[in-house]
Design a protein around this motif. Structure first.
Motif, short mmCIF file in Angstrom:
data_model
loop_
_atom_site.label_atom_id
_atom_site.label_comp_id
_atom_site.label_asym_id
_atom_site.label_seq_id
_atom_site.Cartn_x
_atom_site.Cartn_y
_atom_site.Cartn_z
N GLY A 173 0.79 -1.22 0.00
CA GLY A 173 0.00 0.00 0.00
C GLY A 173 0.82 1.27 0.00
O GLY A 173 0.26 2.37 -0.14
N SER A 174 2.14 1.16 0.18
CA SER A 174 2.98 2.37 0.15
C SER A 174 3.26 2.77 -1.29
O SER A 174 2.88 2.07 -2.24
N ASN A 175 3.95 3.93 -1.45
CA ASN A 175 4.24 4.39 -2.80
C ASN A 175 5.74 4.44 -3.08
O ASN A 175 6.17 5.01 -4.08
N ALA A 176 6.56 3.84 -2.20
CA ALA A 176 8.01 3.84 -2.42
C ALA A 176 8.61 2.59 -1.80
O ALA A 176 8.12 2.06 -0.79
N VAL A 177 9.69 2.09 -2.44
CA VAL A 177 10.40 0.92 -1.95
C VAL A 177 11.88 1.13 -2.23
O VAL A 177 12.25 1.78 -3.22
N ALA B 239 12.80 -5.27 -7.70
CA ALA B 239 11.64 -4.73 -6.97
C ALA B 239 10.38 -5.14 -7.73
O ALA B 239 10.36 -5.16 -8.96
N THR B 240 9.36 -5.45 -6.98
CA THR B 240 8.10 -5.91 -7.60
C THR B 240 6.97 -4.99 -7.20
O THR B 240 6.81 -4.66 -6.01
N PHE B 241 6.19 -4.57 -8.20
CA PHE B 241 4.97 -3.80 -7.95
C PHE B 241 3.88 -4.40 -8.82
O PHE B 241 4.14 -5.34 -9.61
N GLY C 227 -2.01 6.66 -10.19
CA GLY C 227 -0.98 6.18 -9.28
C GLY C 227 0.42 6.29 -9.84
O GLY C 227 0.63 6.39 -11.06
N GLU C 228 1.40 6.27 -8.91
CA GLU C 228 2.81 6.19 -9.27
C GLU C 228 3.56 5.65 -8.07
O GLU C 228 3.12 5.79 -6.92
N ILE C 229 4.69 4.99 -8.35
CA ILE C 229 5.53 4.46 -7.27
C ILE C 229 6.98 4.86 -7.55
O ILE C 229 7.36 5.14 -8.70
#
Length: 642
Positions: free
Chosen positions: A195-199, A207-209, A265-267
């Motif tokens: 649920g966050s927008n950064a990793v 990294a997986t989204f 959305g964006e991450i």
């Protein structure tokens, strides 16, 4: 005309009648006509009502009250009614379309009459009953039917509570409503699983989204880094990236069967460019369970920066924390390791992955040493009745879970307890051994034998009782019998009879659907009526059934004995008696006077004869179920003269 005028006329008529009655008499016929007709009519209608004033007033009073004739008005209204026609919208079979899509709808009309200027129009009806015309009014075809085309408005909201219909303009008739589903436009939303927008990841670490898709698939979309996904039906769709620097990811566009949709959305994937080296061991659930002498793989992940010439190795330690390298050096996961020979399965061990430059190790995981499996079939002899189940016992040792394959093909696996019971149901006495057995370390050692003895009841045949039956030689009969024990699939049942020496000889036999039939035709019969021994036998196994007897009449030995004697006068009758023996009905015979009797079951058979002269009667031919017969005897009828 008023009431007083009518009264004056009536008085004048009465006076004329009175004068006619008091003057000269006319002809008798005319007088009778006047008296019988005119006076009688006036008496019944006018004069009598005139004399009764109340009756007179009732007759001549006029009713001027206004009353509505409702029945007449209803009949007049019904005569002006016109039956409305019907408009039937064609079946759309649950049509689903996108907003802005064209549709074509067939229709038919029947029943009443349309005005010459009538036209038809295609309409969209929403859940609230709002109607939107989708086509221009158009005339129907030659037979009152046709197809109308239109376009679903682009601003139509998605939903399943829409309907399409064809309606007429003159008269206004709404056609039947057919269900329509308007599909939604596609949407795409990029997001992280938590649920966050950064990793944040390390260099080279993935990294997986995911991209959550809605609307009607399949979907196609493009990410801001140029990644393209075509015609997927998976939602959410997972994307794995390995950026070398911090990167913002967005969905640039999304499309589906209903065209281009909306994105959101964006991450941000941050990359830590100066991490400390770390090693994470990917151990199986429950730790490692390894067989002695068997190579195995050790998976891990290494993050951070390592020096040139670095290598990774697998190390093993016992309970004293004495670490030993058990693999060659490698630069990436997985590494192939092997336990040292002679390692004890009873020890407690730990495993880890170690980097050389710099010297960094992973956390440790437990490792259990599994010994080679051992399976032993207990030596035993088990006795069971036919069709019952026997239990065999196998003892297991070494690393499980285990499997075992017996010599009869019985196979069981995922065995977790020892000893283990295996159930078998042999048809015959059977020896058992283990063909293969093993456990976690593959095929192991196995031994042991067992024997299952099956108590098979003896095979028996009981021939049914036929001693009360008498048949002709060559007759086909049904032979009843019962069996016990086991008979094999290739078995055949045969009916046998004993000859004069007591030796049994097979008869022509058929067996079908549980019915056994045989033709009884023994070659030698000593007497006219013979008692023959008979039995049923089998071929697999060879079993001789119990014996019974049956009476068999020899062929062509039946007799017809004619008897009788009498004296009659001309015109009288006498009786001739024919008795049968040594045969079976029906009998047929011919008398010497030409009389024929066919298929009689009467014994004796009595004939009535009326000879005109003294006559001797004999049988000239005889036949029965047992073949031809022998006529004997005579009957004499003497006719005396008058």
């Amino acid at each position: 005309m008023n009431k007083f005028t009518l009264v004056s006329i009536l008085l004048g008529v009465v006076g004329l009648i009175t004068l006619g009655a008091s003057g000269n008499r006319p002809r008798a016929g005319y007088h009778r006509f006047s008296a019988d007709t005119l006076i009688e009519i006036r008496k019944d209608t006018l004069i009598e009502k005139y004399l009764r004033d109340s009756a007179y007033k009732a007759i001549f009073r006029r009713d001027t009250t206004f009353r509505v004739d409702s029945a007449a008005l209803k009949a007049q209204a019904d005569s002006h009614k016109v039956a409305l026609p019907d408009v039937v919208t064609g079946d759309l079979n649950g049509l689903a379309v996108c907003a802005g899509s064209p549709v074509s709808v067939p229709y038919t009309s029947s029943g009443g009459r349309f005005s010459p200027d009538n036209q038809f129009v295609l309409q969209l009806v929403d859940a609230a009953g709002k109607v939107t015309n989708l086509s221009e009014p158009a005339k129907a075809g030659a037979f009152g039917n046709g197809t109308l085309s239109g376009v679903i408005p682009v601003n139509t909201a998605a939903g399943s509570r829409y309907g399409l219909r064809v309606s007429s303009t003159n008269p206004v008739v709404n056609g039947t409503l057919q269900a329509l589903r308007v599909l939604p436009a596609p949407t795409a939303r990029i997001e992280l699983a938590d649920g966050s927008n950064a990793v944040t990841v390390l260099p080279g670490q993935p990294a997986t989204f995911r991209v959550a898709l809605s609307g009607h698939g399949p979907w196609s979309f493009v990410l801001s880094d140029g990644t393209k996904v075509q015609n997927t039906m998976t939602t959410p769709y997972e994307v794995t990236v390995t950026p070398d620097k911090p990167t913002v990811y967005k969905v640039v566009n999304v499309s589906g069967p209903c065209g281009t949709g909306t994105v959101s959305g964006e991450i941000i994937v941050n990359v830590n460019e100066n991490p400390n080296p770390e090693i994470a061991l990917k151990a199986p659930n429950g730790g490692y369970r390894i067989c002695t002498g068997t190579p195995f793989q050790v998976a891990f992940t290494a993050t951070g920066k390592y020096q040139a010439g670095n290598g990774f190795v697998v190390q093993l330690a016992d309970s004293t924390d004495n670490w030993t390298t058990i693999s060659n050096a490698g630069t990436a996961s997985p590494l192939v390791a092997r336990l040292p020979y002679g390692i004890s399965p009873k020890g407690s061990y730990k495993i880890r992955v170690m980097a050389t430059l710099p010297s960094v190790s992973s956390r440790t995981e437990n490792l259990a040493v599994a010994a080679q499996a051992v399976a032993v079939l207990r030596n035993d002899t088990v006795r069971i009745d036919e069709g019952k189940t026997a239990e065999l016992t196998v003892d297991f040792g070494g690393g499980g879970p285990w499997f075992v394959l017996l010599s009869d093909g019985t196979y069981e696996n995922n065995i977790t307890r020892s000893p283990h019971t295996i159930r078998v149901t042999p048809n015959n006495p059977t020896p058992y051994a283990i063909t293969s057995a093993g456990g976690a370390c593959g095929v192991g050692e196995y031994s042991g034998r067992a024997f299952v003895k099956v108590n098979i009841p003896p095979s028996t045949i009981t021939t049914g009782n036929l001693s009360a039956r008498t048949i002709c030689h060559g007759s086909e009969i049904t032979v009843p019998f019962t069996t016990g024990g086991r008979f094999y699939a290739n078995n055949k049942y045969i009916v046998q009879v004993a000859d004069t020496s007591g030796r049994f000889i097979g008869l022509p036999t058929t067996y079908k659907d549980g019915v056994l039939k045989a033709v009884v035709n023994p070659a030698y019969l000593k007497d006219t009526l013979n008692t023959v021994r008979l039995r049923v036998t089998s071929t697999s196994p060879a079993v001789a059934g119990s014996e019974t007897t049956i009476k068999v009449l020899a062929p062509n030995v039946s007799q017809a004995v004619v008897s009788g004697e009498g004296i009659i006068r001309p015109g009288q009758t006498a009786k001739v008696r024919v008795a049968f023996k040594n045969g079976l009905p029906p009998w047929s015979f011919v008398l010497s006077d030409g009389a024929k009797v066919n298929g009689t079951f009467l014994n004796p058979y009595v004939l009535t004869v009326a000879p005109t002269k003294s006559t001797e009667y004999t049988v000239t031919s005889l036949s029965s179920s047992c073949g031809a017969g022998i006529p004997t005897g005579r009957a004499l009828v003497t006719v005396e003269g008058n």
